[in-house]
Design an enzyme around this catalytic site. Structure first.
Site, mmCIF file in Angstrom:
data_model
loop_
_atom_site.group_PDB
_atom_site.id
_atom_site.type_symbol
_atom_site.label_atom_id
_atom_site.label_comp_id
_atom_site.label_asym_id
_atom_site.label_seq_id
_atom_site.Cartn_x
_atom_site.Cartn_y
_atom_site.Cartn_z
ATOM 1 N N LYS A 294 0.838 -1.210 0.000
ATOM 2 C CA LYS A 294 0.000 0.000 0.000
ATOM 3 C C LYS A 294 0.872 1.259 0.000
ATOM 4 O O LYS A 294 0.662 2.170 -0.786
ATOM 5 C CB LYS A 294 -0.895 0.010 1.254
ATOM 6 N N ASN A 295 1.870 1.288 0.893
ATOM 7 C CA ASN A 295 2.650 2.515 1.051
ATOM 8 C C ASN A 295 3.618 2.766 -0.100
ATOM 9 O O ASN A 295 4.144 3.868 -0.236
ATOM 10 C CB ASN A 295 3.390 2.506 2.394
ATOM 11 N N CYS B 263 -4.062 13.074 12.692
ATOM 12 C CA CYS B 263 -4.806 11.824 12.680
ATOM 13 C C CYS B 263 -4.553 11.129 14.015
ATOM 14 O O CYS B 263 -3.809 11.634 14.859
ATOM 15 C CB CYS B 263 -4.426 10.954 11.500
ATOM 16 N N ARG C 84 1.166 14.887 12.820
ATOM 17 C CA ARG C 84 1.623 14.632 11.455
ATOM 18 C C ARG C 84 1.558 15.875 10.545
ATOM 19 O O ARG C 84 0.830 15.899 9.551
ATOM 20 C CB ARG C 84 0.857 13.462 10.848
ATOM 21 N N ASP D 171 5.486 0.902 11.935
ATOM 22 C CA ASP D 171 4.270 0.218 11.468
ATOM 23 C C ASP D 171 4.221 -1.243 11.924
ATOM 24 O O ASP D 171 3.224 -1.931 11.671
ATOM 25 C CB ASP D 171 4.167 0.282 9.937
ATOM 26 N N ARG E 261 -8.126 -0.657 5.420
ATOM 27 C CA ARG E 261 -7.309 0.321 4.689
ATOM 28 C C ARG E 261 -5.984 -0.296 4.258
ATOM 29 O O ARG E 261 -5.369 0.187 3.310
ATOM 30 C CB ARG E 261 -7.012 1.547 5.574
HETATM 31 C C1 EPZ Z 1 4.701 7.004 6.002
HETATM 32 O O1 EPZ Z 1 3.971 8.100 6.531
HETATM 33 C C2 EPZ Z 1 3.745 5.835 5.989
HETATM 34 N N1 EPZ Z 1 2.603 6.179 5.155
HETATM 35 C C3 EPZ Z 1 3.316 5.511 7.409
HETATM 36 O O2 EPZ Z 1 2.503 4.350 7.350
HETATM 37 C C4 EPZ Z 1 4.556 5.216 8.254
HETATM 38 O O3 EPZ Z 1 4.168 4.988 9.585
HETATM 39 C C5 EPZ Z 1 5.525 6.405 8.187
HETATM 40 O O4 EPZ Z 1 5.839 6.700 6.791
HETATM 41 C C6 EPZ Z 1 6.837 6.155 8.936
HETATM 42 O O5 EPZ Z 1 7.464 5.024 8.428
HETATM 43 C C7 EPZ Z 1 2.674 6.051 3.840
HETATM 44 O O6 EPZ Z 1 3.698 5.676 3.273
HETATM 45 C C8 EPZ Z 1 1.463 6.356 3.048
HETATM 46 P P1 EPZ Z 1 6.866 10.500 7.798
HETATM 47 P P2 EPZ Z 1 4.544 9.579 6.404
HETATM 48 O O7 EPZ Z 1 6.743 11.734 6.978
HETATM 49 O O8 EPZ Z 1 5.269 9.722 5.129
HETATM 50 C C9 EPZ Z 1 6.837 13.919 11.174
HETATM 51 C C10 EPZ Z 1 0.735 2.919 8.032
HETATM 52 O O9 EPZ Z 1 0.341 2.389 9.112
HETATM 53 N N2 EPZ Z 1 6.698 14.868 10.056
HETATM 54 O O10 EPZ Z 1 8.073 9.634 7.612
HETATM 55 O O11 EPZ Z 1 3.420 10.509 6.699
HETATM 56 C C11 EPZ Z 1 5.608 13.033 11.324
HETATM 57 O O12 EPZ Z 1 4.580 13.674 12.062
HETATM 58 C C12 EPZ Z 1 1.262 4.325 8.033
HETATM 59 O O13 EPZ Z 1 0.696 2.354 6.918
HETATM 60 C C13 EPZ Z 1 6.744 16.212 10.326
HETATM 61 O O14 EPZ Z 1 6.880 16.654 11.481
HETATM 62 O O15 EPZ Z 1 5.549 9.588 7.619
HETATM 63 C C14 EPZ Z 1 6.195 11.828 11.997
HETATM 64 O O16 EPZ Z 1 6.284 12.058 13.361
HETATM 65 C C15 EPZ Z 1 0.845 5.220 9.072
HETATM 66 N N3 EPZ Z 1 6.646 17.097 9.275
HETATM 67 C C16 EPZ Z 1 7.593 11.720 11.389
HETATM 68 O O17 EPZ Z 1 7.873 13.019 10.861
HETATM 69 C C17 EPZ Z 1 6.485 16.651 7.983
HETATM 70 O O18 EPZ Z 1 6.391 17.500 7.081
HETATM 71 C C18 EPZ Z 1 7.765 10.713 10.258
HETATM 72 O O19 EPZ Z 1 6.714 10.879 9.321
HETATM 73 C C19 EPZ Z 1 6.473 15.285 7.731
HETATM 74 C C20 EPZ Z 1 6.578 14.395 8.785
#
Ligand code: EPZ
Length: 428
Positions: A22-23, A118, A123, A313, A405
């Protein structure tokens, strides 16, 4: 709303096929915005999130032909008819923000609703926005939307290559900037980039569309912008999180399960943790074979980190396993600030877990008891199912729309290995 009922206590034996990721699929779908030709994705999982993103892409002007039986998706964006990603769709799925980089790269303009927080945390998307600004985009945040454009004074309305360092690792921001940079003027250098396998899969697809990318899968990615990208056909990689979740199934119930299409390089941190817990993970011609070495499970402590560290995850699933270990383990969540919502639900099943800050101390118990529990997010849902597979009696997991999902045919896959599991359709 559907529920899932599991009666625990059966060791699992059999084979589970692993679906496409999915991701990986979500960012790959948004890459279709970078070309006027057809992007064909195969091994596409049949999941609610894929439908949500298809609807968003259709609203932007994509023609979509989805053969669900064949797991094949054709996407063509001959032109961006409407550069507006509406709140009604974006609020359902945060990955929608990934349309912004490609829209700016293709047409120099795009408006996307801010996704909002969320259940697992606030996030924010500031890293995505700062990166695009560094590439010359002008952003105006108003009415809950990001209105972005590239002024003509910047490379004639085209994003420009930059050297950009992320302050911390973000999977989504790396994907957004990687896509934006493929059509930018000049060279972009992304430093402290995410190294997740989904990034490598995206870079492989973009390269076969004609992008010039080096270093994907390392902390520094270099992209030489090109004038146009073409269509291609790309097979989505195996879902390492589905794989890891199903690796924990025979670990928690006992038994012997082969994950068809499983790849050790995608789950090496989990395999290491399972080995320390007393669960063997072996590479076999069909994929990965997972078995408990003996009746006892050792406690194992984990800390979630960006890839190749232990995946956030897969944190909830490991916690479910550790509730039955012979001793105390500690589980520290470093990626999201609110990703322990499965803890009170596991406690309803008899688990002993104490939380201090972002660390959970899990003291193993003799056995779990079935109970009615509630899924709060995608990975929490599967952890409750896994706990239910090992618990005495019946566990009924409600709000399984979270599960749908990210897990395709979950009951069918587990039932094929002997699990006693049923979906109960209907209203709550
Ligand atoms: C991806 O989310 C995945 N989603 C998530 O999968 C996964 O948990 C996450 O990466 C971490 O591995 C998809 O690929 C669709 P990040 P993403 O940007 O890209 C903070 C699942 O269960 N952050 O690496 O949104 C953020 O809040 C899910 O399938 C900022 O502060 O994750 C988090 O604490 C849920 N500012 C951390 O960074 C930003 O602009 C890492 O988030 C972006 C992120």
């Amino acid at each position: 709303m559907d529920k899932i009922a599991v009666t625990g206590g059966t060791a699992l034996h059999g084979t589970i096929p692993i679906s496409g990721s999915k991701n990986a699929c979500l960012p790959l779908m948004t890459a279709a915005l970078l070309t006027d030709q057809t992007l064909t994705l195969t091994n596409v999982p049949n999941l609610a999130d894929i439908g949500t993103l298809s609807n968003l892409l259709a609203s932007l002007g994509a023609t979509i032909d989805h053969d669900r039986e064949a797991n094949r998706l054709n996407l063509r964006v001959a032109r961006l008819s409407s550069p507006l990603a509406h709140y009604d769709i974006v609020r359902k799925m945060r990955a929608s923000i990934l349309v912004l980089g490609p829209m700016l790269a293709r047409d120099g303009a795009g408006t996307v609703s801010l996704p909002g927080g969320c259940a697992i945390g606030a996030r924010p998307v500031d890293l995505h926005l700062k990166g695009l600004e560094a590439m010359g985009a002008t952003l105006d945040l108003r009415d809950g939307y990001v209105h972005a454009s590239v002024p003509r004074s910047v490379s004639g309305g085209r994003l420009r290559g930059v050297s950009h360092r992320f302050p911390f690792v973000s999977v989504g921001a790396t994907e957004n900037l990687l896509m934006a940079a493929t059509l930018a003027k000049g060279t972009t250098r992304l430093v402290n980039a995410a190294r997740e396998p989904e990034i490598v899969d995206l870079a492989d697809c973009l390269s076969s569309m004609g992008a010039q990318i080096e270093g994907a899968g390392t902390g520094t990615i270099e992209i030489e912008g090109v004038d146009a990208l073409s269509g291609t056909e790309h097979r989505v990689i195996a879902d390492r999180i589905e794989m890891g979740s199903f690796m924990i199934a025979p670990a928690i119930t006992g038994g012997d399960v082969t994950l068809e299409g499983g790849r050790i390089d995608l789950v090496s941190s989990l395999a290491g943790a399972l080995d320390a817990a007393g669960v063997s993970v072996e590479e076999v011609p069909q994929g990965l074979r997972v078995r408990r070495r003996d009746d006892r499970l050792n406690p194992v402590s984990i800390v979630t980190e960006p890839f190749p560290g232990y995946a956030t995850d897969l944190q909830a699933q490991m916690m479910a396993l550790m509730t039955l270990a012979d001793g105390t383990s500690s589980i520290t969540e470093q990626i999201f600030e609110n990703r322990f919502m499965h803890v009170p639900e596991l406690a309803r099943m008899g688990a002993q877990i104490d939380i201090t800050g972002n660390t959970a101390q899990v003291t193993g118990v003799e056995s779990l008891r079935g109970a009615p529990v509630m899924a709060t997010d995608l990975r929490a849902s599967i952890s409750l199912l896994l706990a239910g597979l090992a618990a005495k009696g019946e566990t009924v997991v409600s709000r399984v729309y979270h599960l749908d999902r990210g897990y395709e045919r979950v009951e069918e896959k587990l039932r094929a290995c002997g699990a006693r599991i049923e979906r109960i359709s209907g209203d709550d």
